[in-house]
Design a protein around this motif. Structure first.
Motif, mmCIF file in Angstrom:
data_model
loop_
_atom_site.group_PDB
_atom_site.id
_atom_site.type_symbol
_atom_site.label_atom_id
_atom_site.label_comp_id
_atom_site.label_asym_id
_atom_site.label_seq_id
_atom_site.Cartn_x
_atom_site.Cartn_y
_atom_site.Cartn_z
ATOM 1 N N ILE A 14 0.865 -1.181 0.000
ATOM 2 C CA ILE A 14 0.000 0.000 0.000
ATOM 3 C C ILE A 14 0.899 1.227 0.000
ATOM 4 N N ASP A 15 0.647 2.151 -0.911
ATOM 5 C CA ASP A 15 1.397 3.398 -0.964
ATOM 6 C C ASP A 15 1.071 4.233 0.280
ATOM 7 N N PRO A 16 2.097 4.625 1.073
ATOM 8 C CA PRO A 16 1.841 5.383 2.311
ATOM 9 C C PRO A 16 1.086 6.689 2.077
ATOM 10 N N ARG A 17 1.372 7.400 1.002
ATOM 11 C CA ARG A 17 0.671 8.666 0.723
ATOM 12 C C ARG A 17 -0.808 8.422 0.458
ATOM 13 N N VAL A 22 -6.532 8.416 1.941
ATOM 14 C CA VAL A 22 -7.795 7.692 2.107
ATOM 15 C C VAL A 22 -8.275 7.780 3.550
ATOM 16 N N LEU A 23 -7.387 7.542 4.520
ATOM 17 C CA LEU A 23 -7.807 7.621 5.913
ATOM 18 C C LEU A 23 -8.108 9.047 6.348
ATOM 19 N N GLY A 24 -7.551 10.039 5.634
ATOM 20 C CA GLY A 24 -7.859 11.432 5.907
ATOM 21 C C GLY A 24 -9.307 11.793 5.620
ATOM 22 N N GLN A 25 -10.017 10.913 4.916
ATOM 23 C CA GLN A 25 -11.444 11.132 4.666
ATOM 24 C C GLN A 25 -12.268 10.943 5.936
ATOM 25 N N PHE A 26 -11.674 10.267 6.926
ATOM 26 C CA PHE A 26 -12.357 10.041 8.201
ATOM 27 C C PHE A 26 -12.040 11.201 9.131
ATOM 28 N N CYS A 27 -13.049 11.943 9.500
ATOM 29 C CA CYS A 27 -12.885 13.112 10.364
ATOM 30 C C CYS A 27 -12.674 12.649 11.808
ATOM 31 N N THR A 28 -11.674 13.234 12.478
ATOM 32 C CA THR A 28 -11.423 12.887 13.876
ATOM 33 C C THR A 28 -11.427 14.145 14.736
ATOM 34 N N GLY A 29 -11.631 13.943 16.008
ATOM 35 C CA GLY A 29 -11.451 15.019 16.965
ATOM 36 C C GLY A 29 -9.984 15.105 17.333
ATOM 37 N N LEU A 30 -9.647 16.133 18.097
ATOM 38 C CA LEU A 30 -8.266 16.313 18.532
ATOM 39 C C LEU A 30 -8.205 16.406 20.047
ATOM 40 N N GLY A 162 -6.172 16.272 6.369
ATOM 41 C CA GLY A 162 -4.884 16.880 6.676
ATOM 42 C C GLY A 162 -4.934 18.308 7.190
ATOM 43 N N ARG A 163 -6.129 18.786 7.553
ATOM 44 C CA ARG A 163 -6.212 20.147 8.107
ATOM 45 C C ARG A 163 -7.371 20.240 9.094
ATOM 46 N N TYR A 164 -7.366 21.335 9.834
ATOM 47 C CA TYR A 164 -8.417 21.557 10.817
ATOM 48 C C TYR A 164 -9.756 21.762 10.117
ATOM 49 N N ALA A 165 -10.799 21.319 10.795
ATOM 50 C CA ALA A 165 -12.157 21.486 10.295
ATOM 51 C C ALA A 165 -13.064 21.792 11.478
ATOM 52 N N ARG A 166 -14.219 22.295 11.183
ATOM 53 C CA ARG A 166 -15.174 22.635 12.238
ATOM 54 C C ARG A 166 -16.551 22.134 11.857
ATOM 55 N N THR A 167 -17.388 21.959 12.851
ATOM 56 C CA THR A 167 -18.776 21.623 12.582
ATOM 57 C C THR A 167 -19.487 22.866 12.072
ATOM 58 N N ALA A 168 -20.583 22.684 11.392
ATOM 59 C CA ALA A 168 -21.357 23.812 10.859
ATOM 60 C C ALA A 168 -22.054 24.547 12.002
#
Length: 170
Positions: A14-17, A22-30, A162-168
């Motif tokens: 599996i290509d690491p990038r 692909v896993l970056g599509q899953f939104c996580t909390g911090l 790969g970047r910060y996101a917020r809820t609406a």
């Protein structure tokens, strides 16, 4: 319909990038995991965090094996997981880098086990180290929760693609 007919064969490496993308599509909390080690506060940003068990109350987090902070926290045997609010980007960035005094100019409280509680966190969980397992280039850490609280009604700070996101706004 059988899953064997719908899932393609996963041959080769599996290509690491691509894996990250692909896993970056899953939104996580911090979170920021904190502890007192050698009489000083320490901590690191962690997005790999989840509940694990209600009975007993367990959580899981996955620090990188390259972390210089996790070994010190591991040796203390206790830590606090601070769940970050949407206004904590700067705090998250500060604790994501290696080295330096991450607590400079931060007034923090103290959890029941003595770990730093960060200002305005959404919630916190006070833990002791229950178990640790190998997880490739990360460790899989299981924490036993001894105290916890939700202390803010702010929205969470999220990480997506790969970047910060917020809820609406609601």
């Amino acid at each position: 319909m059988s899953l064997a007919n719908t899932v393609p064969h996963m041959g080769g490496d599996i290509d690491p990038r691509k894996f990250r993308d692909v896993l970056g599509q899953f939104c996580t909390g911090l979170t920021v995991v904190t502890s007192m080690t050698d009489g000083a506060p320490t901590g690191f940003t962690c997005q790999s965090f989840s509940s694990l068990s209600l009975d007993p109350p367990l959580v899981v987090l996955c620090p990188s094996k390259s972390s210089t902070t996790w070994p010190r926290i591991r040796n203390s045997g206790r830590f606090c997981i601070n769940i970050l609010a949407d206004h904590h980007e700067t705090l998250s960035d500060r604790f994501a880098v290696s080295g330096g005094d991450k607590f400079t100019d931060i007034e923090f409280g103290s959890s029941p086990n003595g770990s730093p509680l960060l200002p305005d966190a959404l919630a916190w969980l006070d833990c002791t180290l229950h178990a640790e397992y190998d997880g490739g280039d990360h460790s899989i850490v299981v924490g036993r929760v001894h105290a916890l609280d939700a202390v803010s009604d702010s929205r969470p700070l999220l990480f997506h693609r790969g970047r910060y996101a917020r809820t609406a706004e609601q």
